[in-house]
Design a protein around this motif. Structure first.
Motif, PDB file in Angstrom:
ATOM      1  N   LYS A   7       0.835  -1.186   0.000  1.00  0.00           N
ATOM      2  CA  LYS A   7       0.000   0.000   0.000  1.00  0.00           C
ATOM      3  C   LYS A   7       0.877   1.246   0.000  1.00  0.00           C
ATOM      4  CE  LYS A   7      -3.889  -2.225   2.251  1.00  0.00           C
ATOM      5  NZ  LYS A   7      -4.759  -2.285   3.418  1.00  0.00           N
ATOM      6  N   GLN A   8       0.409   2.243  -0.727  1.00  0.00           N
ATOM      7  CA  GLN A   8       1.143   3.489  -0.843  1.00  0.00           C
ATOM      8  C   GLN A   8       0.727   4.430   0.286  1.00  0.00           C
ATOM      9  OE1 GLN A   8       1.328   5.140  -4.785  1.00  0.00           O
ATOM     10  NE2 GLN A   8       1.218   7.231  -4.029  1.00  0.00           N
ATOM     11  N   HIS A   9       1.684   5.209   0.751  1.00  0.00           N
ATOM     12  CA  HIS A   9       1.352   6.251   1.719  1.00  0.00           C
ATOM     13  C   HIS A   9       0.893   7.478   0.939  1.00  0.00           C
ATOM     14  CE1 HIS A   9       1.458   8.868   5.173  1.00  0.00           C
ATOM     15  NE2 HIS A   9       2.189   9.718   4.479  1.00  0.00           N
ATOM     16  N   ILE A  17      -6.760  15.254  -3.939  1.00  0.00           N
ATOM     17  CA  ILE A  17      -6.853  15.128  -5.396  1.00  0.00           C
ATOM     18  C   ILE A  17      -7.603  13.853  -5.780  1.00  0.00           C
ATOM     19  CG2 ILE A  17      -5.513  14.772  -7.515  1.00  0.00           C
ATOM     20  CD1 ILE A  17      -3.355  16.596  -6.278  1.00  0.00           C
ATOM     21  N   MET A  18      -7.339  12.777  -5.067  1.00  0.00           N
ATOM     22  CA  MET A  18      -8.024  11.517  -5.365  1.00  0.00           C
ATOM     23  C   MET A  18      -9.527  11.638  -5.119  1.00  0.00           C
ATOM     24  SD  MET A  18      -5.743   9.432  -6.518  1.00  0.00           S
ATOM     25  CE  MET A  18      -4.974  10.884  -7.254  1.00  0.00           C
ATOM     26  N   ASP A  69      -6.475   0.572  -2.420  1.00  0.00           N
ATOM     27  CA  ASP A  69      -5.989   0.740  -1.049  1.00  0.00           C
ATOM     28  C   ASP A  69      -7.160   0.961  -0.091  1.00  0.00           C
ATOM     29  OD1 ASP A  69      -3.346   0.414  -1.683  1.00  0.00           O
ATOM     30  OD2 ASP A  69      -2.806   2.536  -1.525  1.00  0.00           O
ATOM     31  N   ARG A  70      -8.084   1.826  -0.488  1.00  0.00           N
ATOM     32  CA  ARG A  70      -9.225   2.130   0.379  1.00  0.00           C
ATOM     33  C   ARG A  70     -10.133   0.909   0.522  1.00  0.00           C
ATOM     34  NH1 ARG A  70      -6.276   5.169   1.692  1.00  0.00           N
ATOM     35  NH2 ARG A  70      -6.379   7.427   1.886  1.00  0.00           N
ATOM     36  N   PHE A  71     -10.308   0.151  -0.546  1.00  0.00           N
ATOM     37  CA  PHE A  71     -11.119  -1.056  -0.471  1.00  0.00           C
ATOM     38  C   PHE A  71     -10.493  -2.054   0.500  1.00  0.00           C
ATOM     39  CE2 PHE A  71     -11.785  -5.454  -1.837  1.00  0.00           C
ATOM     40  CZ  PHE A  71     -13.163  -5.539  -1.765  1.00  0.00           C
ATOM     41  N   GLU A  72      -9.192  -2.256   0.395  1.00  0.00           N
ATOM     42  CA  GLU A  72      -8.519  -3.213   1.269  1.00  0.00           C
ATOM     43  C   GLU A  72      -8.583  -2.765   2.725  1.00  0.00           C
ATOM     44  OE1 GLU A  72      -4.635  -3.627  -0.461  1.00  0.00           O
ATOM     45  OE2 GLU A  72      -5.281  -5.281  -1.763  1.00  0.00           O
ATOM     46  N   GLU A 132      -4.650  -8.840  -9.211  1.00  0.00           N
ATOM     47  CA  GLU A 132      -3.774  -9.662  -8.378  1.00  0.00           C
ATOM     48  C   GLU A 132      -4.003  -9.377  -6.899  1.00  0.00           C
ATOM     49  OE1 GLU A 132       0.117  -8.853  -9.887  1.00  0.00           O
ATOM     50  OE2 GLU A 132      -0.018 -10.367 -11.473  1.00  0.00           O
ATOM     51  N   ARG A 133      -4.203  -8.112  -6.562  1.00  0.00           N
ATOM     52  CA  ARG A 133      -4.446  -7.759  -5.164  1.00  0.00           C
ATOM     53  C   ARG A 133      -5.793  -8.267  -4.683  1.00  0.00           C
ATOM     54  NH1 ARG A 133      -2.790  -1.493  -4.469  1.00  0.00           N
ATOM     55  NH2 ARG A 133      -3.483  -1.931  -2.324  1.00  0.00           N
ATOM     56  N   LEU A 134      -6.819  -8.150  -5.530  1.00  0.00           N
ATOM     57  CA  LEU A 134      -8.137  -8.653  -5.142  1.00  0.00           C
ATOM     58  C   LEU A 134      -8.121 -10.174  -5.019  1.00  0.00           C
ATOM     59  CD1 LEU A 134     -10.475  -6.410  -7.333  1.00  0.00           C
ATOM     60  CD2 LEU A 134      -9.932  -6.155  -4.901  1.00  0.00           C
ATOM     61  N   ALA A 135      -7.444 -10.843  -5.939  1.00  0.00           N
ATOM     62  CA  ALA A 135      -7.326 -12.299  -5.849  1.00  0.00           C
ATOM     63  C   ALA A 135      -6.590 -12.697  -4.576  1.00  0.00           C
ATOM     64  CB  ALA A 135      -6.609 -12.855  -7.084  1.00  0.00           C
ATOM     65  N   ALA A 136      -5.566 -11.925  -4.205  1.00  0.00           N
ATOM     66  CA  ALA A 136      -4.819 -12.211  -2.982  1.00  0.00           C
ATOM     67  C   ALA A 136      -5.697 -12.039  -1.746  1.00  0.00           C
ATOM     68  CB  ALA A 136      -3.592 -11.295  -2.883  1.00  0.00           C
ATOM     69  N   THR A 137      -6.591 -11.060  -1.775  1.00  0.00           N
ATOM     70  CA  THR A 137      -7.517 -10.856  -0.662  1.00  0.00           C
ATOM     71  C   THR A 137      -8.428 -12.062  -0.485  1.00  0.00           C
ATOM     72  OG1 THR A 137      -7.509  -8.444  -0.916  1.00  0.00           O
ATOM     73  CG2 THR A 137      -9.399  -9.410   0.203  1.00  0.00           C
TER      74      THR A 137
END
Length: 202
Positions: A7-9, A17-18, A69-72, A132-137
């Motif tokens: 995850k990014q800081h 901005i996001m 990141d927010r979803f995780e 890949e991140r969602l599959a890892a979750t």
């Protein structure tokens, strides 16, 4: 939970901005999105955005990472110690049976962005990392269920990929067609798959 991408800081300025990008995407969609419209939502000049991102696509790639990141973070705070319930919770988050208007708009935005990955290598790389991140979750939940004896001893990666492929297909169909019952049917089929593949029989 583990993920394949750290995850990014996010600085306060980047988060603002996001959030402005999110609002602009909901209002205008990808096709009509511009740095000017994001700046309007941010209530700052375009220079404030260009200080962080060189192009609109650079910003959108960052937005996709921010969204995951927010979803995780949400999943980590809302799931507990029961893998079956946790798995159902993740599926409902990714493919809600009765999405509200904002969820519908967001899914439409994400499908629109994903379509750019057909010809845009940067977007393709980002969506590869997202999947890949969602599959890892999902895989992590299945592994926990195997470890505590809740689930049968299956291949967690294979199960995770099947679940993710079903979710992605159903989301795409929801956004691009008027087949209103298709998502409910996909959810029933997915529940049946999980029951037959994972549940231990007494």
């Amino acid at each position: 939970m583990t993920s394949d991408s750290p995850k990014q800081h996010w600085s306060t300025g980047e988060e603002e901005i996001m959030e402005a990008t999110y609002r602009a995407l909901l209002k205008h969609g990808y096709a009509d999105l511009s740095i000017s419209r994001i700046a309007d939502e941010l209530d700052k000049s375009k220079a404030a955005i260009y200080y962080h991102y060189d192009t609109k696509d650079d910003l959108l790639v960052a937005f996709l990472e921010f969204a995951v990141d927010r979803f995780e973070e949400t999943i980590e705070t809302e799931t507990g110690e029961e893998p079956p319930e946790d798995l159902e919770h993740v599926i409902e988050k990714l493919l809600p049976l009765q999405p509200d208007e904002e969820q519908r708009q967001l899914q439409a935005v994400l499908v629109g962005l994903r379509s750019q990955a057909v010809t845009n290598g940067v977007f393709r790389e980002q969506f590869t990392q997202i999947d890949e991140r969602l599959a890892a979750t999902v895989r992590s939940i299945v592994e926990r269920g195997i470890d505590d004896g809740t689930f049968r001893d299956v291949d967690p990666s294979r199960v995770a990929e099947h679940i993710l492929a079903t979710i992605n297909g159903a989301r795409y169909g929801r956004v691009t067609t008027d087949r209103k019952s298709a998502v409910a049917a996909a959810r029933v089929s997915l529940a049946s798959y999980i029951d037959s593949e994972l549940r231990r029989r007494s």
